[in-house]
Design a protein around this motif. Sequence first.
Motif, PDB file in Angstrom:
ATOM      1  N   LEU A 443      -5.939  -9.275  -5.250  1.00 50.97           N
ATOM      2  CA  LEU A 443      -6.502  -7.949  -5.497  1.00 50.97           C
ATOM      3  C   LEU A 443      -7.445  -7.980  -6.683  1.00 50.97           C
ATOM      4  N   GLY A 444      -8.490  -7.142  -6.620  1.00 51.54           N
ATOM      5  CA  GLY A 444      -9.377  -6.988  -7.756  1.00 51.54           C
ATOM      6  C   GLY A 444      -8.685  -6.229  -8.875  1.00 51.54           C
ATOM      7  N   PRO A 445      -9.252  -6.216 -10.069  1.00 51.27           N
ATOM      8  CA  PRO A 445      -8.609  -5.534 -11.221  1.00 51.27           C
ATOM      9  C   PRO A 445      -8.330  -4.059 -10.947  1.00 51.27           C
ATOM     10  N   ALA A 446      -9.288  -3.343 -10.362  1.00 52.44           N
ATOM     11  CA  ALA A 446      -9.100  -1.914 -10.115  1.00 52.44           C
ATOM     12  C   ALA A 446      -8.017  -1.700  -9.060  1.00 52.44           C
ATOM     13  N   GLU A 447      -8.042  -2.476  -7.980  1.00 45.25           N
ATOM     14  CA  GLU A 447      -7.035  -2.339  -6.933  1.00 45.25           C
ATOM     15  C   GLU A 447      -5.641  -2.717  -7.449  1.00 45.25           C
ATOM     16  N   ARG A 448      -5.583  -3.765  -8.288  1.00 41.18           N
ATOM     17  CA  ARG A 448      -4.298  -4.179  -8.857  1.00 41.18           C
ATOM     18  C   ARG A 448      -3.701  -3.084  -9.729  1.00 41.18           C
ATOM     19  N   GLN A 449      -4.516  -2.458 -10.562  1.00 43.23           N
ATOM     20  CA  GLN A 449      -4.026  -1.395 -11.436  1.00 43.23           C
ATOM     21  C   GLN A 449      -3.530  -0.210 -10.619  1.00 43.23           C
ATOM     22  N   ALA A 482     -11.465  -8.005   7.262  1.00 39.76           N
ATOM     23  CA  ALA A 482     -11.964  -7.899   5.889  1.00 39.76           C
ATOM     24  C   ALA A 482     -11.307  -8.955   5.005  1.00 39.76           C
ATOM     25  N   ALA A 483     -12.112  -9.676   4.243  1.00 39.27           N
ATOM     26  CA  ALA A 483     -11.591 -10.769   3.428  1.00 39.27           C
ATOM     27  C   ALA A 483     -10.775 -10.256   2.251  1.00 39.27           C
ATOM     28  N   ALA A 484     -11.219  -9.154   1.643  1.00 37.44           N
ATOM     29  CA  ALA A 484     -10.536  -8.615   0.466  1.00 37.44           C
ATOM     30  C   ALA A 484      -9.825  -7.319   0.823  1.00 37.44           C
ATOM     31  N   LEU A 485      -8.682  -7.096   0.170  1.00 35.72           N
ATOM     32  CA  LEU A 485      -7.938  -5.853   0.375  1.00 35.72           C
ATOM     33  C   LEU A 485      -8.512  -4.778  -0.533  1.00 35.72           C
ATOM     34  N   ASP A 486      -8.883  -3.633   0.036  1.00 38.65           N
ATOM     35  CA  ASP A 486      -9.354  -2.530  -0.806  1.00 38.65           C
ATOM     36  C   ASP A 486      -8.273  -1.451  -0.881  1.00 38.65           C
ATOM     37  N   ARG A 487      -8.586  -0.387  -1.601  1.00 43.68           N
ATOM     38  CA  ARG A 487      -7.589   0.649  -1.848  1.00 43.68           C
ATOM     39  C   ARG A 487      -7.169   1.349  -0.556  1.00 43.68           C
ATOM     40  N   GLN A 488      -8.076   1.449   0.409  1.00 43.50           N
ATOM     41  CA  GLN A 488      -7.734   2.104   1.678  1.00 43.50           C
ATOM     42  C   GLN A 488      -6.659   1.309   2.418  1.00 43.50           C
ATOM     43  N   HIS A 489      -6.784  -0.015   2.444  1.00 44.21           N
ATOM     44  CA  HIS A 489      -5.777  -0.848   3.100  1.00 44.21           C
ATOM     45  C   HIS A 489      -4.425  -0.713   2.409  1.00 44.21           C
ATOM     46  N   LEU A 490      -4.422  -0.726   1.090  1.00 45.60           N
ATOM     47  CA  LEU A 490      -3.178  -0.625   0.330  1.00 45.60           C
ATOM     48  C   LEU A 490      -2.534   0.745   0.509  1.00 45.60           C
ATOM     49  N   ALA A 491      -3.366   1.801   0.520  1.00 48.23           N
ATOM     50  CA  ALA A 491      -2.825   3.153   0.643  1.00 48.23           C
ATOM     51  C   ALA A 491      -2.159   3.348   2.004  1.00 48.23           C
ATOM     52  N   GLU A 492      -2.767   2.840   3.054  1.00 41.77           N
ATOM     53  CA  GLU A 492      -2.157   2.993   4.376  1.00 41.77           C
ATOM     54  C   GLU A 492      -0.858   2.198   4.467  1.00 41.77           C
ATOM     55  N   ALA A 493      -0.843   1.000   3.871  1.00 38.22           N
ATOM     56  CA  ALA A 493       0.385   0.198   3.888  1.00 38.22           C
ATOM     57  C   ALA A 493       1.502   0.895   3.137  1.00 38.22           C
ATOM     58  N   LEU A 494       1.180   1.523   2.007  1.00 40.24           N
ATOM     59  CA  LEU A 494       2.196   2.247   1.239  1.00 40.24           C
ATOM     60  C   LEU A 494       2.698   3.467   1.998  1.00 40.24           C
ATOM     61  N   GLN A 495       1.824   4.064   2.786  1.00 32.82           N
ATOM     62  CA  GLN A 495       2.229   5.244   3.558  1.00 32.82           C
ATOM     63  C   GLN A 495       3.355   4.903   4.530  1.00 32.82           C
ATOM     64  N   TYR A 496       3.355   3.672   5.033  1.00 33.49           N
ATOM     65  CA  TYR A 496       4.383   3.283   5.985  1.00 33.49           C
ATOM     66  C   TYR A 496       5.693   2.845   5.323  1.00 33.49           C
ATOM     67  N   ARG A 497       5.693   2.716   3.978  1.00 39.22           N
ATOM     68  CA  ARG A 497       6.947   2.414   3.280  1.00 39.22           C
ATOM     69  C   ARG A 497       7.673   3.726   2.970  1.00 39.22           C
ATOM     70  N   ARG A 498       7.877   4.536   3.983  1.00 46.01           N
ATOM     71  CA  ARG A 498       8.427   5.885   3.773  1.00 46.01           C
ATOM     72  C   ARG A 498       9.940   5.848   3.850  1.00 46.01           C
ATOM     73  N   VAL A 499      10.526   5.001   3.031  1.00 56.08           N
ATOM     74  CA  VAL A 499      11.981   4.934   3.021  1.00 56.08           C
ATOM     75  C   VAL A 499      12.592   6.225   2.501  1.00 56.08           C
ATOM     76  N   SER A 500      11.781   7.041   1.826  1.00 55.44           N
ATOM     77  CA  SER A 500      12.300   8.316   1.337  1.00 55.44           C
ATOM     78  C   SER A 500      12.691   9.233   2.480  1.00 55.44           C
ATOM     79  N   LEU A 501      12.208   8.956   3.687  1.00 54.06           N
ATOM     80  CA  LEU A 501      12.585   9.765   4.845  1.00 54.06           C
ATOM     81  C   LEU A 501      14.098   9.744   5.049  1.00 54.06           C
ATOM     82  N   LEU A 502      14.737   8.662   4.674  1.00 56.41           N
ATOM     83  CA  LEU A 502      16.163   8.526   4.900  1.00 56.41           C
ATOM     84  C   LEU A 502      16.980   8.886   3.664  1.00 56.41           C
TER      85      LEU A 502
END
Length: 504
Positions: A443-449, A482-502
């Motif tokens: 990840l780039g510095p901005a995406e990592r932060q 896409a070679a690099a992960l951007d914020r859109q890819h990370l945001a969608e992946a986090l959306q699916y970690r919806r363990v709070s549903l349970l």
Amino acid sequence: MSLAVTLSRAQEGVSAPQVMVEVHLSGGLPSTSIVGLPEAAVREARDRVRVAIQSAAFEYPNRKVTVNLAPAELPKDGGRFDLAIALGILAAGHQVPREKLDDCEFLGELALSGQLRPVSGVLPALLRARARGRRVVVPSGNADEAALIPEIDVRIADTLTDVCGWLRGSQELLPPAAALTRSGESIGPDLIDVRGQLQARRALEIAAVGGHHLLLMGPPGTGKTMLAERLAGILPPMTELEALETCAVLSVAGQSIDPAQWRRRPFRAPHHTASAVALVGGGSQPRPGEISLAHNGVLFLDEFPEFSRHVLEVLREPMESGHILISRAARQLTFPAQFQLIAAMNPCPCGYAGDKHKRCRCTPDQVQRYRSRISGPLLDRIDLCIEVPGLPLAELSTPRSPKDEDSSTVRKRVVRARQHALARAGRSNAEISTRELERDCALGPAERQWFDAALGRLGLSARAYHRTLRVARTIADLDNGAAALDRQHLAEALQYRRVSLLSD
């Protein structure tokens, strides 16, 4: 005194170790003994073989017959050694030529009439025999399995008489290829049958590309089972090696192999009353369970919380390792279990918590107890968690939308995206190691932060951190590789970690 040696194969998990069948004829009172750690079915072979030889119009030696199954420390079970034992006795008695037994392996159970009956575990035995460059004779009932193996000299036989005639050179045994039309695969249920549910369809496509585990949660009748049943149809085609691995598990389990669909990915859906042994395998004579029968395919657990908690907990280790180790006092057996878990559940006992059209009648305590049947460690291993809401009836009666794609269209995208992962690491994103993850998901510095701040708010574990990155990598592969992960890819992946549903 006379000695003859024939070759066969034992069954040990999905491997097939070689067994040398040594037959010795000597003077003394007529008797037959079998040594070499035989189980009951193997010890009983002396009576089956004796009658089968006599039924085939051969002479059973009126001498002391000793059969040794080597190596002696390997347990032997089943009737798979009958044919090899019978030929060894006939060769030791000079009724068939001994030199014809060299570099040839024999598998098959004998009926009292001399007929050959099919046995389980033929496919692993043939794969090992091919590696040794040997010919193999199998019963005609195993012809479909035998025809799946390329570049091996396999002959099929109906009776002991046929095999002896072949060894004597008086008749020919045909290869099994003529008995089987080598077919590809059929897709199965089509995704076009699912109306709407665009977010769930998107999650299903991501799961297919990356090989990720998926949890579908929603009220009854919203299409969770329909979606799960269509995952196998959008997965990339199996390679020949993967197909043979999958068929080998079926062969060991004694299940039939459909020659028209042997390249189709398996889809297993055990009932929620299944025991832990039924799910992961075991028993006094260990057999593969549902997770191994779903190897290279899909394991669908409907009504997820209705499974016993103990049963669900046994999934945790094979979900990580891709295999299951079954330990017994005498031996340990390893079965492959590289499956893709798809689970479906209601949001509460009555099924209507959060539904816009029906009122939930469950108390908060009932909802909490129901959802807590799925442990945190197990939920942590599920990459995608998605809600499947109910559809308005009006939407079901309207013409199909262009977004309601069929399985063939989605599968083409899945195959293209999977190729990016195969080119990078040679495996799906769900299987890549931590080192490969660091290399391919930098990840780039901005995406990592931004990503670190989001992880801190969600309180995700180290395992969830790595799994989220793998899902983001899969989403990037769907985004034209896409070679690099951007914020859109990370945001969608986090959306699916919806363990709070349970846990709400």
